[in-house]
Write a protein that holds these residues in place. Structure first.
Motif, mmCIF file in Angstrom:
data_model
loop_
_atom_site.group_PDB
_atom_site.id
_atom_site.type_symbol
_atom_site.label_atom_id
_atom_site.label_comp_id
_atom_site.label_asym_id
_atom_site.label_seq_id
_atom_site.Cartn_x
_atom_site.Cartn_y
_atom_site.Cartn_z
ATOM 1 N N LYS A 123 13.108 -8.169 8.051
ATOM 2 C CA LYS A 123 13.775 -9.370 6.977
ATOM 3 C C LYS A 123 12.936 -10.483 6.737
ATOM 4 N N GLU A 124 11.994 -10.914 7.745
ATOM 5 C CA GLU A 124 11.015 -11.979 7.610
ATOM 6 C C GLU A 124 9.892 -11.394 6.614
ATOM 7 N N ALA A 125 9.544 -10.097 6.597
ATOM 8 C CA ALA A 125 8.492 -9.464 5.758
ATOM 9 C C ALA A 125 8.922 -9.445 4.451
ATOM 10 N N GLN A 126 10.355 -9.252 4.428
ATOM 11 C CA GLN A 126 11.182 -9.268 3.039
ATOM 12 C C GLN A 126 10.865 -10.431 2.029
ATOM 13 N N ARG A 127 10.898 -11.440 3.060
ATOM 14 C CA ARG A 127 10.841 -12.866 2.275
ATOM 15 C C ARG A 127 9.559 -12.927 1.691
ATOM 16 N N LEU A 128 8.592 -12.584 2.584
ATOM 17 C CA LEU A 128 7.044 -12.841 2.100
ATOM 18 C C LEU A 128 6.718 -11.822 0.934
ATOM 19 N N ALA A 129 7.482 -10.554 0.962
ATOM 20 C CA ALA A 129 7.057 -9.575 0.005
ATOM 21 C C ALA A 129 7.777 -9.866 -1.383
ATOM 22 N N ILE A 186 14.087 0.098 7.726
ATOM 23 C CA ILE A 186 13.191 0.538 6.690
ATOM 24 C C ILE A 186 13.116 -0.538 5.726
ATOM 25 N N LEU A 187 11.787 -0.950 5.504
ATOM 26 C CA LEU A 187 11.563 -2.059 4.230
ATOM 27 C C LEU A 187 10.988 -1.313 3.439
ATOM 28 N N GLU A 188 11.590 -1.163 2.221
ATOM 29 C CA GLU A 188 11.136 -0.364 0.946
ATOM 30 C C GLU A 188 11.126 -1.216 -0.456
ATOM 31 N N LEU A 189 10.152 -0.789 -1.283
ATOM 32 C CA LEU A 189 10.337 -1.371 -2.563
ATOM 33 C C LEU A 189 11.032 -0.520 -3.338
ATOM 34 N N VAL A 190 12.198 -1.334 -4.093
ATOM 35 C CA VAL A 190 13.111 -0.482 -4.800
ATOM 36 C C VAL A 190 12.499 0.028 -6.310
ATOM 37 N N ASP A 191 13.237 0.809 -7.033
ATOM 38 C CA ASP A 191 12.639 1.495 -8.027
ATOM 39 C C ASP A 191 11.606 2.066 -7.993
ATOM 40 N N GLY A 192 10.972 2.710 -6.799
ATOM 41 C CA GLY A 192 9.628 3.194 -6.534
ATOM 42 C C GLY A 192 9.695 4.691 -6.470
ATOM 43 N N PRO A 193 8.664 5.527 -6.380
ATOM 44 C CA PRO A 193 8.844 6.815 -6.179
ATOM 45 C C PRO A 193 9.298 7.175 -4.857
ATOM 46 N N THR A 211 12.882 -5.699 -2.816
ATOM 47 C CA THR A 211 12.926 -5.074 -1.604
ATOM 48 C C THR A 211 14.112 -4.711 -1.290
ATOM 49 N N ARG A 212 14.322 -3.604 -0.272
ATOM 50 C CA ARG A 212 15.687 -3.351 0.235
ATOM 51 C C ARG A 212 15.166 -3.034 1.794
ATOM 52 N N VAL A 213 16.062 -3.709 2.705
ATOM 53 C CA VAL A 213 16.128 -3.474 4.204
ATOM 54 C C VAL A 213 17.188 -2.439 4.456
ATOM 55 N N MET A 214 16.995 -1.340 4.970
ATOM 56 C CA MET A 214 18.117 -0.574 5.466
ATOM 57 C C MET A 214 17.878 -0.267 7.006
ATOM 58 N N ARG A 215 19.137 -0.456 7.601
ATOM 59 C CA ARG A 215 18.999 -0.431 9.213
ATOM 60 C C ARG A 215 18.961 1.113 9.556
ATOM 61 N N THR A 216 18.066 1.433 10.517
ATOM 62 C CA THR A 216 18.187 2.804 11.085
ATOM 63 C C THR A 216 18.206 2.910 12.441
ATOM 64 N N LYS A 253 0.654 -1.051 0.030
ATOM 65 C CA LYS A 253 -0.123 -0.039 0.083
ATOM 66 C C LYS A 253 0.809 1.151 -0.025
ATOM 67 N N ASP A 254 1.870 1.298 0.954
ATOM 68 C CA ASP A 254 2.635 2.794 1.135
ATOM 69 C C ASP A 254 4.048 2.503 0.422
ATOM 70 N N GLU A 255 4.543 1.421 0.108
ATOM 71 C CA GLU A 255 5.923 1.210 -0.632
ATOM 72 C C GLU A 255 6.960 1.467 0.378
ATOM 73 N N VAL A 256 6.651 1.821 1.514
ATOM 74 C CA VAL A 256 7.903 2.017 2.600
ATOM 75 C C VAL A 256 7.254 1.628 3.934
ATOM 76 N N ILE A 257 7.799 0.769 4.934
ATOM 77 C CA ILE A 257 7.315 0.430 6.038
ATOM 78 C C ILE A 257 8.782 0.649 7.251
ATOM 79 N N HIS A 258 8.292 1.175 8.255
ATOM 80 C CA HIS A 258 9.609 1.236 9.296
ATOM 81 C C HIS A 258 8.991 0.377 10.456
#
Length: 192
Positions: free
Chosen positions: A43-49, A115-122, A97-102, A31-36
């Motif tokens: 990392k687990e949500a990345q696998r399912l995404a 932060i888990l985000e979809l790559v190549d998005g806005p 997807t990409r996981v970036m530590r914060t 829905k949002d293309e980025v979650i914190h």
């Protein structure tokens, strides 16, 4: 044997609770293309995404039913998943997807955040950071470092009109005169 190899992170939850949590995170990601969230959850949500986007790329009835079983609001998000996201990642072989530590969100527990985000998005952060570095290098009259050149290649490789979009964002950032104190040029403030 305690501390052995695990197939997945249990996240201190029962199986049903864990699946509900991951479905909720992935629904929010589509829905949002980025979650914190916390790093292990990301990392687990990345696998399912990744699996969900692979289903979208197949685009058959079986894939649609499986995707509908993962998303909590399928009728709102299925057109986006099988339309916009499918077209965006059609040429990409994986790594959607990409996981970036914060810094930790919760100052009390100091749980590692990400932060888990979809790559190549806005809302792609690496794309924006690379454009800012390109603008800074251009302002200072320097050439790109090897790392910057590698990042430029990465962020423009699978993006439609990637080079043009990067140049547009870099010129937009350059024209904003970010990081410039009052009365000084941007080049002088970056040269500090």
């Amino acid at each position: 044997m305690a501390g052995g190899h695990q197939k997945y992170r249990h996240l201190s939850r029962s199986s049903a609770h864990r699946q509900a949590l991951l479905r909720n995170l992935v629904t929010s990601l589509v829905k949002d293309e980025v979650i914190h969230t916390t790093y292990p959850k990301a990392k687990e949500a990345q696998r399912l995404a990744e699996k969900l986007i692979t289903l979208a790329k197949r685009n058959n009835e079986t894939a649609r039913r499986k995707a509908q079983g993962i998303l909590y609001t399928p009728f709102d998000l299925m057109p986006k998943l099988f339309g916009e996201l499918r077209e965006r990642y059609q040429a990409r072989p994986g790594g959607y997807t990409r996981v970036m530590r914060t810094e930790p969100q919760d100052k009390y527990s100091q749980a590692p955040s990400a932060i888990l985000e979809l790559v190549d998005g806005p809302k792609d952060m690496r794309f924006a950071m690379t454009a800012a570095v390109v603008a800074r290098d251009r302002q200072l009259g320097k050439g790109h470092t090897d790392l910057t050149a590698k990042n430029i290649a990465k962020v423009t490789r699978y993006r439609a009109d990637g080079k043009k979009a990067l140049e547009d964002l870099a010129s937009k950032i350059w024209s904003m005169n970010l990081d410039a104190p009052a009365g000084k040029s941007t080049a002088a403030s970056w040269a500090k």
